[in-house]
Write a protein that holds these residues in place. Structure first.
Motif, PDB file in Angstrom:
ATOM      1  N   ASN A   6      39.410  38.424  39.557  1.00 51.11           N
ATOM      2  CA  ASN A   6      37.857  38.006  39.282  1.00 51.11           C
ATOM      3  C   ASN A   6      37.855  38.339  37.703  1.00 51.11           C
ATOM      4  O   ASN A   6      37.135  37.445  36.923  1.00 51.11           O
ATOM      5  CB  ASN A   6      36.864  38.798  39.820  1.00 51.11           C
ATOM      6  CG  ASN A   6      36.633  38.547  41.359  1.00 51.11           C
ATOM      7  OD1 ASN A   6      37.033  37.588  41.610  1.00 51.11           O
ATOM      8  ND2 ASN A   6      36.357  39.664  42.074  1.00 51.11           N
ATOM      9  N   GLU A   7      38.463  39.247  37.201  1.00 51.39           N
ATOM     10  CA  GLU A   7      38.499  39.421  35.756  1.00 51.39           C
ATOM     11  C   GLU A   7      39.042  38.104  34.966  1.00 51.39           C
ATOM     12  O   GLU A   7      38.447  37.900  33.833  1.00 51.39           O
ATOM     13  CB  GLU A   7      39.005  40.846  35.471  1.00 51.39           C
ATOM     14  CG  GLU A   7      38.059  41.872  35.591  1.00 51.39           C
ATOM     15  CD  GLU A   7      38.747  43.128  35.407  1.00 51.39           C
ATOM     16  OE1 GLU A   7      40.123  43.415  34.733  1.00 51.39           O
ATOM     17  OE2 GLU A   7      38.410  44.277  35.679  1.00 51.39           O
ATOM     18  N   ALA A   8      40.177  37.880  35.526  1.00 50.95           N
ATOM     19  CA  ALA A   8      40.683  36.701  34.840  1.00 50.95           C
ATOM     20  C   ALA A   8      40.049  35.569  34.888  1.00 50.95           C
ATOM     21  O   ALA A   8      39.993  34.756  33.847  1.00 50.95           O
ATOM     22  CB  ALA A   8      42.421  36.477  35.558  1.00 50.95           C
ATOM     23  N   CYS A   9      39.390  35.193  35.829  1.00 48.22           N
ATOM     24  CA  CYS A   9      38.583  34.011  35.996  1.00 48.22           C
ATOM     25  C   CYS A   9      37.374  34.162  34.837  1.00 48.22           C
ATOM     26  O   CYS A   9      36.983  32.999  34.279  1.00 48.22           O
ATOM     27  CB  CYS A   9      37.888  33.958  37.466  1.00 48.22           C
ATOM     28  SG  CYS A   9      39.292  33.285  38.657  1.00 48.22           S
ATOM     29  N   ALA A  10      36.878  35.196  34.842  1.00 46.48           N
ATOM     30  CA  ALA A  10      35.569  35.568  33.979  1.00 46.48           C
ATOM     31  C   ALA A  10      36.170  35.352  32.592  1.00 46.48           C
ATOM     32  O   ALA A  10      35.287  34.695  31.906  1.00 46.48           O
ATOM     33  CB  ALA A  10      35.208  36.991  34.340  1.00 46.48           C
ATOM     34  N   GLU A  11      37.243  35.616  32.240  1.00 52.38           N
ATOM     35  CA  GLU A  11      37.775  35.403  30.797  1.00 52.38           C
ATOM     36  C   GLU A  11      38.181  33.985  30.584  1.00 52.38           C
ATOM     37  O   GLU A  11      38.531  33.169  29.413  1.00 52.38           O
ATOM     38  CB  GLU A  11      39.037  36.359  30.473  1.00 52.38           C
ATOM     39  CG  GLU A  11      38.499  37.624  30.505  1.00 52.38           C
ATOM     40  CD  GLU A  11      39.795  38.698  30.136  1.00 52.38           C
ATOM     41  OE1 GLU A  11      40.808  38.370  29.925  1.00 52.38           O
ATOM     42  OE2 GLU A  11      39.577  39.788  30.555  1.00 52.38           O
ATOM     43  N   GLY A  12      38.223  33.103  31.616  1.00 52.41           N
ATOM     44  CA  GLY A  12      38.804  31.725  31.428  1.00 52.41           C
ATOM     45  C   GLY A  12      40.240  31.683  31.485  1.00 52.41           C
ATOM     46  O   GLY A  12      41.023  31.854  30.562  1.00 52.41           O
ATOM     47  N   VAL A  13      40.850  31.051  32.653  1.00 57.27           N
ATOM     48  CA  VAL A  13      42.064  31.000  32.883  1.00 57.27           C
ATOM     49  C   VAL A  13      42.622  29.565  32.547  1.00 57.27           C
ATOM     50  O   VAL A  13      43.966  29.406  32.742  1.00 57.27           O
ATOM     51  CB  VAL A  13      42.520  31.638  34.218  1.00 57.27           C
ATOM     52  CG1 VAL A  13      42.376  33.042  34.304  1.00 57.27           C
ATOM     53  CG2 VAL A  13      41.915  30.951  35.344  1.00 57.27           C
ATOM     54  N   GLY A  14      41.821  28.702  32.464  1.00 57.30           N
ATOM     55  CA  GLY A  14      42.459  27.335  32.169  1.00 57.30           C
ATOM     56  C   GLY A  14      42.675  26.736  33.601  1.00 57.30           C
ATOM     57  O   GLY A  14      42.491  27.381  34.583  1.00 57.30           O
ATOM     58  N   SER A  15      42.788  25.428  33.595  1.00 59.56           N
ATOM     59  CA  SER A  15      43.203  24.526  35.055  1.00 59.56           C
ATOM     60  C   SER A  15      44.222  24.860  35.704  1.00 59.56           C
ATOM     61  O   SER A  15      44.127  25.171  36.764  1.00 59.56           O
ATOM     62  CB  SER A  15      43.063  23.088  34.673  1.00 59.56           C
ATOM     63  OG  SER A  15      44.092  22.764  34.070  1.00 59.56           O
ATOM     64  N   SER A  16      45.435  25.316  34.964  1.00 60.85           N
ATOM     65  CA  SER A  16      46.642  25.698  35.821  1.00 60.85           C
ATOM     66  C   SER A  16      46.419  27.119  36.116  1.00 60.85           C
ATOM     67  O   SER A  16      46.914  27.456  37.512  1.00 60.85           O
ATOM     68  CB  SER A  16      47.794  25.444  34.995  1.00 60.85           C
ATOM     69  OG  SER A  16      48.044  26.293  33.804  1.00 60.85           O
ATOM     70  N   GLY A  17      45.801  27.774  35.617  1.00 63.47           N
ATOM     71  CA  GLY A  17      45.263  29.207  35.842  1.00 63.47           C
ATOM     72  C   GLY A  17      44.665  29.198  37.089  1.00 63.47           C
ATOM     73  O   GLY A  17      44.798  30.155  38.141  1.00 63.47           O
ATOM     74  N   ALA A  18      43.649  28.296  37.259  1.00 69.08           N
ATOM     75  CA  ALA A  18      42.656  28.247  38.250  1.00 69.08           C
ATOM     76  C   ALA A  18      43.493  28.124  39.595  1.00 69.08           C
ATOM     77  O   ALA A  18      42.912  28.574  40.641  1.00 69.08           O
ATOM     78  CB  ALA A  18      41.702  27.219  38.127  1.00 69.08           C
ATOM     79  N   VAL A  19      44.455  27.004  39.400  1.00 69.00           N
ATOM     80  CA  VAL A  19      45.235  26.825  40.580  1.00 69.00           C
ATOM     81  C   VAL A  19      45.836  28.102  41.143  1.00 69.00           C
ATOM     82  O   VAL A  19      45.892  28.225  42.378  1.00 69.00           O
ATOM     83  CB  VAL A  19      46.196  25.714  40.410  1.00 69.00           C
ATOM     84  CG1 VAL A  19      47.198  25.587  41.484  1.00 69.00           C
ATOM     85  CG2 VAL A  19      45.445  24.401  39.883  1.00 69.00           C
ATOM     86  N   VAL A  20      46.543  28.986  40.104  1.00 70.23           N
ATOM     87  CA  VAL A  20      47.271  30.093  40.469  1.00 70.23           C
ATOM     88  C   VAL A  20      46.433  31.151  41.300  1.00 70.23           C
ATOM     89  O   VAL A  20      46.505  31.731  42.488  1.00 70.23           O
ATOM     90  CB  VAL A  20      47.773  30.764  39.474  1.00 70.23           C
ATOM     91  CG1 VAL A  20      48.552  32.041  39.690  1.00 70.23           C
ATOM     92  CG2 VAL A  20      48.985  29.749  38.789  1.00 70.23           C
ATOM     93  N   VAL A  21      45.086  31.231  40.673  1.00 73.15           N
ATOM     94  CA  VAL A  21      44.051  32.151  41.234  1.00 73.15           C
ATOM     95  C   VAL A  21      43.600  31.716  42.638  1.00 73.15           C
ATOM     96  O   VAL A  21      43.408  32.611  43.393  1.00 73.15           O
ATOM     97  CB  VAL A  21      42.822  32.053  40.218  1.00 73.15           C
ATOM     98  CG1 VAL A  21      41.581  32.908  41.009  1.00 73.15           C
ATOM     99  CG2 VAL A  21      43.043  32.885  38.971  1.00 73.15           C
TER     100      VAL A  21
END
Length: 52
Positions: A6-21
């Motif tokens: 949740n913290e990573a998402c709040a900080e903005g992980v980008g599109s590839s990061g969103a897939v990993v999340v």
């Protein structure tokens, strides 16, 4: 683990990061189901509910 996700998402992980999340949330839900939770409860705890 979910708090970290949740913290990573709040900080903005980008599109590839969103897939990993998203993949991490699915894995967490599956592990919770294996441990005995219902699918609905596991999804909620993993943050997979649409209203979560």
């Amino acid at each position: 683990m979910i708090t970290d996700i949740n913290e990573a998402c709040a900080e903005g992980v980008g599109s590839s990061g969103a897939v990993v999340v998203s993949q991490l949330r699915v894995v967490v839900s599956q592990v919770l189901q294996i441990s005995g939770l219902s699918q609905a409860e596991a999804n909620q705890r993993a943050g997979l509910n649409a209203d979560a």
